[in-house]
Design a protein around this motif. Sequence first.
Motif, PDB file in Angstrom:
ATOM      1  N   ASN A  92       6.629  -1.587  -0.669  1.00  0.00           N
ATOM      2  CA  ASN A  92       6.009  -1.910   0.620  1.00  0.00           C
ATOM      3  C   ASN A  92       5.338  -3.282   0.652  1.00  0.00           C
ATOM      4  OD1 ASN A  92       6.727   0.667   1.457  1.00  0.00           O
ATOM      5  ND2 ASN A  92       4.693   1.545   1.161  1.00  0.00           N
ATOM      6  N   ALA A  93       5.327  -3.992  -0.452  1.00  0.00           N
ATOM      7  CA  ALA A  93       4.575  -5.250  -0.531  1.00  0.00           C
ATOM      8  C   ALA A  93       5.137  -6.314   0.414  1.00  0.00           C
ATOM      9  CB  ALA A  93       4.582  -5.766  -1.964  1.00  0.00           C
ATOM     10  N   LYS A  94       4.216  -7.029   1.063  1.00  0.00           N
ATOM     11  CA  LYS A  94       4.601  -8.117   1.970  1.00  0.00           C
ATOM     12  C   LYS A  94       3.477  -9.144   2.043  1.00  0.00           C
ATOM     13  CE  LYS A  94       3.319  -5.107   5.839  1.00  0.00           C
ATOM     14  NZ  LYS A  94       3.823  -4.475   7.089  1.00  0.00           N
ATOM     15  N   THR A  97      -3.273   0.358  -3.745  1.00  0.00           N
ATOM     16  CA  THR A  97      -2.966  -0.979  -3.237  1.00  0.00           C
ATOM     17  C   THR A  97      -2.548  -1.841  -4.416  1.00  0.00           C
ATOM     18  OG1 THR A  97      -4.525  -0.812  -1.401  1.00  0.00           O
ATOM     19  CG2 THR A  97      -3.962  -3.033  -2.145  1.00  0.00           C
ATOM     20  N   VAL A  98      -1.445  -2.581  -4.258  1.00  0.00           N
ATOM     21  CA  VAL A  98      -0.966  -3.446  -5.330  1.00  0.00           C
ATOM     22  C   VAL A  98      -0.919  -4.882  -4.827  1.00  0.00           C
ATOM     23  CG1 VAL A  98       1.483  -3.096  -4.776  1.00  0.00           C
ATOM     24  CG2 VAL A  98       0.829  -3.787  -7.084  1.00  0.00           C
ATOM     25  N   HIS A 133       0.828  -1.195   0.000  1.00  0.00           N
ATOM     26  CA  HIS A 133       0.000   0.000   0.000  1.00  0.00           C
ATOM     27  C   HIS A 133       0.865   1.248   0.000  1.00  0.00           C
ATOM     28  CE1 HIS A 133      -3.253  -2.689   1.268  1.00  0.00           C
ATOM     29  NE2 HIS A 133      -2.491  -3.080   2.273  1.00  0.00           N
ATOM     30  N   SER A 134       0.288   2.308  -0.516  1.00  0.00           N
ATOM     31  CA  SER A 134       0.892   3.631  -0.421  1.00  0.00           C
ATOM     32  C   SER A 134      -0.244   4.640  -0.341  1.00  0.00           C
ATOM     33  CB  SER A 134       1.783   3.908  -1.633  1.00  0.00           C
ATOM     34  OG  SER A 134       2.363   5.197  -1.553  1.00  0.00           O
ATOM     35  N   GLU A 135      -0.113   5.640   0.520  1.00  0.00           N
ATOM     36  CA  GLU A 135      -1.177   6.624   0.694  1.00  0.00           C
ATOM     37  C   GLU A 135      -0.647   8.048   0.560  1.00  0.00           C
ATOM     38  OE1 GLU A 135      -1.897   2.995   3.127  1.00  0.00           O
ATOM     39  OE2 GLU A 135      -0.545   4.660   3.639  1.00  0.00           O
ATOM     40  N   GLY A 185      -0.050   8.659  -8.099  1.00  0.00           N
ATOM     41  CA  GLY A 185       0.566   8.552  -9.416  1.00  0.00           C
ATOM     42  C   GLY A 185       1.693   7.548  -9.406  1.00  0.00           C
ATOM     43  N   ALA A 186       2.638   7.725 -10.311  1.00  0.00           N
ATOM     44  CA  ALA A 186       3.731   6.763 -10.463  1.00  0.00           C
ATOM     45  C   ALA A 186       4.528   6.602  -9.172  1.00  0.00           C
ATOM     46  CB  ALA A 186       4.643   7.206 -11.603  1.00  0.00           C
ATOM     47  N   LYS A 187       4.762   7.692  -8.452  1.00  0.00           N
ATOM     48  CA  LYS A 187       5.530   7.627  -7.193  1.00  0.00           C
ATOM     49  C   LYS A 187       4.854   6.690  -6.202  1.00  0.00           C
ATOM     50  CE  LYS A 187       7.030  10.530  -3.320  1.00  0.00           C
ATOM     51  NZ  LYS A 187       7.012  11.911  -2.765  1.00  0.00           N
ATOM     52  N   GLU A 188       3.551   6.834  -6.044  1.00  0.00           N
ATOM     53  CA  GLU A 188       2.818   6.002  -5.085  1.00  0.00           C
ATOM     54  C   GLU A 188       2.733   4.548  -5.561  1.00  0.00           C
ATOM     55  OE1 GLU A 188       2.583   9.908  -4.144  1.00  0.00           O
ATOM     56  OE2 GLU A 188       1.715   9.151  -6.033  1.00  0.00           O
ATOM     57  N   GLY A 189       2.613   4.347  -6.883  1.00  0.00           N
ATOM     58  CA  GLY A 189       2.621   2.987  -7.406  1.00  0.00           C
ATOM     59  C   GLY A 189       3.937   2.289  -7.126  1.00  0.00           C
ATOM     60  N   TYR A 190       5.042   3.000  -7.354  1.00  0.00           N
ATOM     61  CA  TYR A 190       6.377   2.452  -7.089  1.00  0.00           C
ATOM     62  C   TYR A 190       6.510   2.088  -5.608  1.00  0.00           C
ATOM     63  CZ  TYR A 190      11.505   2.132  -7.177  1.00  0.00           C
ATOM     64  OH  TYR A 190      12.809   1.702  -7.071  1.00  0.00           O
TER      65      TYR A 190
END
Length: 316
Positions: free
Chosen positions: A131-133, A27-28, A16-18, A121-126
């Motif tokens: 952050n994935a776990k 969320t990816v 996740h990134s917010e 945007g791209a920054k949050e997607g990256y």
Amino acid sequence: MFKGSITDVPGIKVGHSEIKEGLTGVTVILPPEGTVAGVDVRGAAPGTRETDLLKPENTVQGVNAIFLSGGSAYGLAVGDGIMKALEEKGIGLDVVVAQVPIVAGAVIFDLTTGDPKIRPGAKEGYQAVVNAKEETAQGLVGAGLGASVGKYKGLDYAMKSGLGTASMKVGDLVVGALVITNAFGDIYDARNNEKIAGAYDREKKSFIDTRQALFNQEGQNFIGGNTTIACLATNGKFSKAQCQKIAGMAHNGYARSIFPTHTTNDGDTIFCLATGQVEADVSLVGAMATDVISQAIYNSVAVHNCGGLPGRESLE
């Protein structure tokens, strides 16, 4: 009640990134190599990326990532950052001159909840990939940060929702779901048909009968502010066509838990990932998927930090 997660499917990671000042996020879901994917889009106002690629007749069989994002159509830009992060890891389709990450996704309209000028945007997607776990929080996290429900009479009557996840197991077979509940309609506990969130009269301190208001044409045509998006995962072995069928069956979970759903103001979409470790039956997994989607929707509004829109009185 809150047990189980999409990450109970072996190999599935979630990040996740917010942007908290904008009340939005991404969320990816990252599957293991070789995962097959399908999708079923039922809402009439979808914002999606690479869903055509997942049609059974098309060449690519799987994906390297699925994203669920806020920001409406602007949020589709998170896919660029996800691609960059995966490319740096050497993940993607080998086309000789490059590794091309296959990234599909969908967005919710949350521009009216926070600052409409601030979008992921791209920054949050990256960052979501970083952050994935193999676990995930629920509630006001990732793409769930700006989600809300019960908007038939406008945002003054709406309630806060968020991200929910759930899973179930039959023998060695596991099915999990992750949902961002951002519905035009109201939310019900499918186990007893009890309304748990939706259009709410804060002066009378009671829910509005959205069904009756809809039939009486008493509300607003609230364009935007909607769409429930989800990702299923299973360790079952399925083709693209079978994944598409499972995703289609899983929309029954939306129908159990949201009224109305699949409206002209919703872009309701469900992705399905199959990692292929266990031989399984499509009908069984479709039925399990219906249940875990419904439970994930319940969890998305029942967690402790959901209940009222920011700046508006909570039900608590």
